[in-house]
Design a protein around this motif. Structure first.
Motif, mmCIF file in Angstrom:
data_model
loop_
_atom_site.group_PDB
_atom_site.id
_atom_site.type_symbol
_atom_site.label_atom_id
_atom_site.label_comp_id
_atom_site.label_asym_id
_atom_site.label_seq_id
_atom_site.Cartn_x
_atom_site.Cartn_y
_atom_site.Cartn_z
ATOM 1 N N ASP A 99 6.038 -4.630 -2.149
ATOM 2 C CA ASP A 99 6.399 -4.733 -0.733
ATOM 3 C C ASP A 99 5.185 -4.352 0.110
ATOM 4 O OD1 ASP A 99 7.746 -4.952 1.669
ATOM 5 O OD2 ASP A 99 8.706 -2.995 1.507
ATOM 6 N N VAL A 100 4.158 -5.190 0.068
ATOM 7 C CA VAL A 100 2.897 -4.849 0.723
ATOM 8 C C VAL A 100 2.971 -4.883 2.240
ATOM 9 C CG1 VAL A 100 1.442 -5.434 -1.238
ATOM 10 C CG2 VAL A 100 2.012 -7.199 0.403
ATOM 11 N N ASP A 101 3.941 -5.611 2.809
ATOM 12 C CA ASP A 101 4.087 -5.603 4.265
ATOM 13 C C ASP A 101 5.077 -4.537 4.735
ATOM 14 O OD1 ASP A 101 6.560 -6.701 3.654
ATOM 15 O OD2 ASP A 101 6.271 -8.512 4.865
ATOM 16 N N GLN A 102 5.617 -3.767 3.785
ATOM 17 C CA GLN A 102 6.500 -2.629 4.041
ATOM 18 C C GLN A 102 7.739 -3.007 4.852
ATOM 19 O OE1 GLN A 102 3.971 0.455 5.596
ATOM 20 N NE2 GLN A 102 2.719 0.491 3.763
ATOM 21 N N LEU A 115 3.416 -12.126 -0.123
ATOM 22 C CA LEU A 115 2.331 -12.953 -0.663
ATOM 23 C C LEU A 115 1.290 -13.253 0.410
ATOM 24 C CD1 LEU A 115 4.331 -15.540 -2.784
ATOM 25 C CD2 LEU A 115 2.847 -13.724 -3.637
ATOM 26 N N LEU A 116 1.762 -13.648 1.582
ATOM 27 C CA LEU A 116 0.842 -13.957 2.682
ATOM 28 C C LEU A 116 0.067 -12.723 3.116
ATOM 29 C CD1 LEU A 116 3.119 -16.323 4.774
ATOM 30 C CD2 LEU A 116 1.301 -16.934 3.173
ATOM 31 N N TYR A 117 0.750 -11.590 3.196
ATOM 32 C CA TYR A 117 0.096 -10.339 3.576
ATOM 33 C C TYR A 117 -0.977 -9.972 2.549
ATOM 34 C CZ TYR A 117 -0.209 -5.791 5.875
ATOM 35 O OH TYR A 117 -0.638 -4.700 6.578
ATOM 36 N N MET A 118 -0.649 -10.161 1.275
ATOM 37 C CA MET A 118 -1.606 -9.816 0.222
ATOM 38 C C MET A 118 -2.837 -10.717 0.270
ATOM 39 S SD MET A 118 -0.995 -9.269 -3.869
ATOM 40 C CE MET A 118 -0.123 -7.717 -3.781
ATOM 41 N N MET A 132 -4.969 -9.357 2.861
ATOM 42 C CA MET A 132 -5.634 -8.137 2.388
ATOM 43 C C MET A 132 -6.830 -8.489 1.510
ATOM 44 S SD MET A 132 -2.296 -5.723 1.570
ATOM 45 C CE MET A 132 -3.134 -4.924 0.232
ATOM 46 N N LEU A 133 -6.641 -9.453 0.602
ATOM 47 C CA LEU A 133 -7.733 -9.851 -0.292
ATOM 48 C C LEU A 133 -8.916 -10.440 0.477
ATOM 49 C CD1 LEU A 133 -5.623 -11.446 -3.152
ATOM 50 C CD2 LEU A 133 -7.130 -9.460 -3.385
ATOM 51 N N ASN A 134 -8.617 -11.116 1.587
ATOM 52 C CA ASN A 134 -9.663 -11.722 2.416
ATOM 53 C C ASN A 134 -10.213 -10.782 3.483
ATOM 54 O OD1 ASN A 134 -9.626 -14.214 1.091
ATOM 55 N ND2 ASN A 134 -7.884 -14.905 2.285
ATOM 56 N N GLY A 135 -9.713 -9.552 3.543
ATOM 57 C CA GLY A 135 -10.202 -8.577 4.505
ATOM 58 C C GLY A 135 -9.684 -8.765 5.916
ATOM 59 N N VAL A 136 -8.641 -9.590 6.079
ATOM 60 C CA VAL A 136 -8.073 -9.841 7.405
ATOM 61 C C VAL A 136 -7.146 -8.700 7.827
ATOM 62 C CG1 VAL A 136 -6.611 -11.422 8.738
ATOM 63 C CG2 VAL A 136 -8.254 -12.325 7.082
#
Length: 69
Positions: free
Chosen positions: A4-7, A16-19, A22-26
């Motif tokens: 639950d990365v977007d909490q 998935l979109l949030y992750m 995160m991977l792209n540094g946005v």
């Protein structure tokens, strides 16, 4: 809640979109235990693939149990 990365309280496509962001540094990283899903000690693209597996295996939007303390 692992994955639950977007909490939001649920694990779904929004995570998935949030992750990806995160991977792209946005977006900033969330709690490490929520994003290091393969438990490698690093947050990287393999964790994104693990999140896809979690969502596909459990059904879209299914809430996962919390990590044991």
């Amino acid at each position: 809640l692992p994955g639950d990365v977007d909490q939001s309280g649920a694990v779904n496509g929004a995570d998935l979109l949030y992750m990806i962001d995160m991977l792209n540094g946005v977006r900033p990283s969330t709690n490490f235990w929520q994003s290091d899903l393969d438990r490698s000690g690093q947050f990287k693209s393999a964790d994104h693939l693990k999140l896809v597996d979690i969502i596909n295996a459990g059904g879209y939007g299914q809430t996962l149990p919390a990590c044991p303390a």
